[in-house]
Scaffold this motif. Sequence first.
Motif, short mmCIF file in Angstrom:
data_model
loop_
_atom_site.label_atom_id
_atom_site.label_comp_id
_atom_site.label_asym_id
_atom_site.label_seq_id
_atom_site.Cartn_x
_atom_site.Cartn_y
_atom_site.Cartn_z
N SER A 1 23.39 -4.37 55.10
CA SER A 1 24.31 -3.73 56.05
C SER A 1 24.99 -2.52 55.44
O SER A 1 25.14 -1.48 56.09
CB SER A 1 25.36 -4.75 56.51
OG SER A 1 26.27 -4.16 57.42
N ARG B 1 22.60 0.35 55.43
CA ARG B 1 22.43 0.93 56.77
C ARG B 1 23.59 1.84 57.13
O ARG B 1 23.45 2.77 57.92
CB ARG B 1 22.31 -0.19 57.82
CG ARG B 1 20.98 -0.91 57.81
CD ARG B 1 20.78 -1.73 59.07
NE ARG B 1 21.80 -2.75 59.23
CZ ARG B 1 21.71 -3.98 58.75
NH1 ARG B 1 20.64 -4.34 58.05
NH2 ARG B 1 22.67 -4.86 58.96
N ASN B 2 24.74 1.58 56.52
CA ASN B 2 25.93 2.39 56.78
C ASN B 2 26.07 3.55 55.80
O ASN B 2 27.13 4.17 55.72
CB ASN B 2 27.18 1.52 56.76
CG ASN B 2 27.36 0.73 58.05
OD1 ASN B 2 27.90 1.23 59.03
ND2 ASN B 2 26.87 -0.50 58.07
N HIS C 1 25.70 3.67 52.33
CA HIS C 1 26.22 3.49 50.98
C HIS C 1 25.11 3.21 49.97
O HIS C 1 24.05 2.69 50.33
CB HIS C 1 27.24 2.34 50.96
CG HIS C 1 28.41 2.56 51.84
ND1 HIS C 1 29.35 3.55 51.60
CD2 HIS C 1 28.80 1.94 52.99
CE1 HIS C 1 30.27 3.52 52.55
NE2 HIS C 1 29.96 2.57 53.40
#
Length: 212
Positions: free
Chosen positions: A29, A32-33, A35
């Motif tokens: 996650s 996907r953001n 980072h």
Amino acid sequence: MGMNIAVIAGGTSTERDVSLSSGKLICASLRRNGHNANMIDVFLGSDKYDNVQDFFNDKNDLEELASELGKMSPKIKEIETERKEKSEGFFGPMVLDVCKAADIVYIGLHGSNGEDGKIQAAFDLFGIKYTGTDYLSSAISMDKHLTKKMLATEGVPVPKGITLKKGHKLEYVPFPCVVKPCCGGSSIGVTIVRDAAEFKAALDDAFKWENE
């Protein structure tokens, strides 16, 4: 611009495999953001990288990583015993290096060490930023008996309960009731009890995990 984030998972608790699953999903996650995130087993560490930036830049297969680390779970107690005999610490190779270099550490650990404040206290001493509550809050919350006492003192309704140490006897137990290890996480060692025979079996099971 994304942050460099170390997701620590695994460890030595009874919830090691649950933690690896959580860590894998958390790390995916974060990627996907946007980072630079990677997962590392807090106990086993890694010898794969030449430097910490390689760790953050690696877009490895997290499913494969979690699977490989999960295969090590049956050997954890043996490794833990060997380390104690050699007076070696808890953190695996490169773990503290990547945690110190990270913009923040996402704690994806479950159970002892990860949720009981020990790692949080160590990180505080090293000046490492991490997610979640501080060491004192974590330690209090992990001890169910202490948590209930504090909440009840502040007027928060809590279920009635009895704390029992291994080897001690109870003269009377109201049924039905629930038996749970005092400081364990998740539902490990939890039993719903309806009579004296079930209560004895539940205690035997709970005391396999800890002494209270």
